[in-house]
Motif scaffolding. Sequence first.
Motif, PDB file in Angstrom:
ATOM      1  N   UNK A  79       0.820  -1.205   0.000  1.00 44.06           N
ATOM      2  CA  UNK A  79       0.000   0.000   0.000  1.00 44.06           C
ATOM      3  C   UNK A  79       0.858   1.261   0.000  1.00 44.06           C
ATOM      4  N   UNK A  80       1.910   1.268   0.798  1.00 40.24           N
ATOM      5  CA  UNK A  80       2.798   2.433   0.835  1.00 40.24           C
ATOM      6  C   UNK A  80       3.466   2.680  -0.514  1.00 40.24           C
ATOM      7  N   UNK A  81       3.953   1.609  -1.123  1.00 41.29           N
ATOM      8  CA  UNK A  81       4.659   1.771  -2.400  1.00 41.29           C
ATOM      9  C   UNK A  81       3.731   2.195  -3.528  1.00 41.29           C
ATOM     10  N   UNK A  82       2.478   1.762  -3.486  1.00 38.58           N
ATOM     11  CA  UNK A  82       1.545   2.160  -4.539  1.00 38.58           C
ATOM     12  C   UNK A  82       1.034   3.589  -4.333  1.00 38.58           C
ATOM     13  N   UNK A  83       0.922   4.010  -3.069  1.00 37.80           N
ATOM     14  CA  UNK A  83       0.367   5.336  -2.804  1.00 37.80           C
ATOM     15  C   UNK A  83       1.432   6.406  -2.572  1.00 37.80           C
ATOM     16  N   UNK A  84       2.661   5.993  -2.316  1.00 37.76           N
ATOM     17  CA  UNK A  84       3.753   6.948  -2.118  1.00 37.76           C
ATOM     18  C   UNK A  84       4.958   6.568  -2.987  1.00 37.76           C
ATOM     19  N   UNK A  85       4.770   6.472  -4.293  1.00 37.10           N
ATOM     20  CA  UNK A  85       5.879   6.043  -5.162  1.00 37.10           C
ATOM     21  C   UNK A  85       7.026   7.045  -5.214  1.00 37.10           C
ATOM     22  N   UNK A  86       6.738   8.325  -4.932  1.00 41.32           N
ATOM     23  CA  UNK A  86       7.792   9.338  -5.030  1.00 41.32           C
ATOM     24  C   UNK A  86       8.554   9.525  -3.725  1.00 41.32           C
ATOM     25  N   UNK A  87       8.177   8.782  -2.673  1.00 43.92           N
ATOM     26  CA  UNK A  87       8.920   8.878  -1.420  1.00 43.92           C
ATOM     27  C   UNK A  87      10.372   8.461  -1.675  1.00 43.92           C
ATOM     28  N   UNK A  88      11.348   9.124  -1.035  1.00 50.10           N
ATOM     29  CA  UNK A  88      12.760   8.771  -1.278  1.00 50.10           C
ATOM     30  C   UNK A  88      13.152   7.451  -0.608  1.00 50.10           C
ATOM     31  N   UNK A  89      12.599   6.349  -1.134  1.00 49.26           N
ATOM     32  CA  UNK A  89      12.930   5.041  -0.589  1.00 49.26           C
ATOM     33  C   UNK A  89      14.413   4.764  -0.737  1.00 49.26           C
ATOM     34  N   UNK A  90      15.016   4.172   0.270  1.00 51.35           N
ATOM     35  CA  UNK A  90      16.431   3.804   0.208  1.00 51.35           C
ATOM     36  C   UNK A  90      16.662   2.945  -1.024  1.00 51.35           C
ATOM     37  N   UNK A  91      15.849   1.932  -1.164  1.00 48.13           N
ATOM     38  CA  UNK A  91      15.830   1.055  -2.332  1.00 48.13           C
ATOM     39  C   UNK A  91      14.545   0.268  -2.226  1.00 48.13           C
ATOM     40  N   UNK A  92      13.714   0.368  -3.235  1.00 49.33           N
ATOM     41  CA  UNK A  92      12.422  -0.303  -3.165  1.00 49.33           C
ATOM     42  C   UNK A  92      12.595  -1.803  -2.930  1.00 49.33           C
ATOM     43  N   UNK A  93      13.514  -2.404  -3.656  1.00 45.35           N
ATOM     44  CA  UNK A  93      13.735  -3.840  -3.525  1.00 45.35           C
ATOM     45  C   UNK A  93      14.222  -4.194  -2.120  1.00 45.35           C
ATOM     46  N   UNK A  94      15.129  -3.389  -1.593  1.00 45.67           N
ATOM     47  CA  UNK A  94      15.666  -3.665  -0.252  1.00 45.67           C
ATOM     48  C   UNK A  94      14.596  -3.550   0.813  1.00 45.67           C
ATOM     49  N   UNK A  95      13.729  -2.544   0.672  1.00 44.04           N
ATOM     50  CA  UNK A  95      12.659  -2.360   1.657  1.00 44.04           C
ATOM     51  C   UNK A  95      11.680  -3.529   1.605  1.00 44.04           C
ATOM     52  N   UNK A  96      11.307  -3.950   0.403  1.00 44.42           N
ATOM     53  CA  UNK A  96      10.389  -5.089   0.260  1.00 44.42           C
ATOM     54  C   UNK A  96      10.989  -6.333   0.904  1.00 44.42           C
ATOM     55  N   UNK A  97      12.249  -6.604   0.583  1.00 46.17           N
ATOM     56  CA  UNK A  97      12.911  -7.788   1.133  1.00 46.17           C
ATOM     57  C   UNK A  97      13.012  -7.728   2.649  1.00 46.17           C
ATOM     58  N   UNK A  98      13.330  -6.539   3.177  1.00 49.83           N
ATOM     59  CA  UNK A  98      13.456  -6.383   4.629  1.00 49.83           C
ATOM     60  C   UNK A  98      12.127  -6.632   5.325  1.00 49.83           C
ATOM     61  N   UNK A  99      11.050  -6.070   4.763  1.00 46.12           N
ATOM     62  CA  UNK A  99       9.727  -6.252   5.359  1.00 46.12           C
ATOM     63  C   UNK A  99       9.323  -7.724   5.344  1.00 46.12           C
ATOM     64  N   UNK A 100       9.503  -8.376   4.210  1.00 46.56           N
ATOM     65  CA  UNK A 100       9.113  -9.784   4.098  1.00 46.56           C
ATOM     66  C   UNK A 100       9.954 -10.659   5.014  1.00 46.56           C
ATOM     67  N   UNK A 101      11.277 -10.461   5.011  1.00 44.58           N
ATOM     68  CA  UNK A 101      12.150 -11.261   5.874  1.00 44.58           C
ATOM     69  C   UNK A 101      11.789 -11.085   7.343  1.00 44.58           C
ATOM     70  N   UNK A 102      11.579  -9.827   7.756  1.00 43.50           N
ATOM     71  CA  UNK A 102      11.256  -9.551   9.163  1.00 43.50           C
ATOM     72  C   UNK A 102       9.896 -10.131   9.538  1.00 43.50           C
ATOM     73  N   UNK A 103       8.913  -9.998   8.625  1.00 42.60           N
ATOM     74  CA  UNK A 103       7.571 -10.507   8.912  1.00 42.60           C
ATOM     75  C   UNK A 103       7.574 -12.023   9.043  1.00 42.60           C
ATOM     76  N   UNK A 104       8.272 -12.696   8.141  1.00 45.61           N
ATOM     77  CA  UNK A 104       8.326 -14.160   8.191  1.00 45.61           C
ATOM     78  C   UNK A 104       9.084 -14.620   9.432  1.00 45.61           C
ATOM     79  N   UNK A 105      10.172 -13.947   9.762  1.00 50.65           N
ATOM     80  CA  UNK A 105      10.927 -14.301  10.968  1.00 50.65           C
ATOM     81  C   UNK A 105      10.058 -14.146  12.209  1.00 50.65           C
ATOM     82  N   UNK A 106       9.266 -13.068  12.241  1.00 53.63           N
ATOM     83  CA  UNK A 106       8.411 -12.833  13.402  1.00 53.63           C
ATOM     84  C   UNK A 106       7.266 -13.822  13.498  1.00 53.63           C
ATOM     85  N   UNK A 107       6.690 -14.203  12.342  1.00 53.87           N
ATOM     86  CA  UNK A 107       5.515 -15.073  12.345  1.00 53.87           C
ATOM     87  C   UNK A 107       5.871 -16.550  12.412  1.00 53.87           C
ATOM     88  N   UNK A 108       6.936 -16.943  11.748  1.00 48.78           N
ATOM     89  CA  UNK A 108       7.305 -18.353  11.656  1.00 48.78           C
ATOM     90  C   UNK A 108       8.429 -18.711  12.618  1.00 48.78           C
TER      91      UNK A 108
END
Length: 209
Positions: free
Chosen positions: A168-197
């Motif tokens: 939702x953030x990436x679709x609604x805030x595409x112009x935000x100065x993301x460090x790296x879109x790919x890195x942020x996606x990977x970090x969120x997914x890795x952290x979420x899976x680590x927390x849940x699993x």
Amino acid sequence: MFMQAAARRARHRDEMRLEILRAARQIFVRYGVENFSMRTLARAVGYSPAAIYLHFTNKEQLFEVLVEESFAHLYDALRILLHENPKDPIRQLKRGLRLYVEWGLKNPSEYQIAFVVRNPAKNPYRTHRAFDLARTLVKCCLGPSKAAERELDLRTQALWAATHGITSLLTQRPSFPWVSRESVINQVIDSAVQGAIGPAKRRKAKRKN
């Protein structure tokens, strides 16, 4: 000749319906359901309101059709996972979450219809096949224990919440100065899976010891 004429009329109806749905999706995303009107839609497609009502009885029905269509397309993007037999279920889960994000970024209007635009319908919410697939992936990671079964919905919903957040953030805030879109996606997914699993895996390992 009669059959050809009937086929042309049917094709015209189908094309008109698709045109109505495409225009309605854009209007719903831009103005929301509350500010949507069939008259505005009719102007957008160049038809009379009466012509719109031949296909849809009201805006609520039109919105529900778009929601179902969006979920069907999301499932189409994810169901490739059903034909794979991975050796690492956690990696497969992360791949599924990544496919979810990628679908949302490639289809922002459909994503917003499915998950962002407020649906005024008061019907009880029902899950779709895409969520059921995610649930299956999580279950493969947790294993067949009774404790995992009790927490299956909680962990699946937590993963969905995290993945939805970044999509939702990436679709609604595409112009935000993301460090790296790919890195942020990977970090969120890795952290979420680590927390849940991760906690479930650690508890399982302790019991074995």
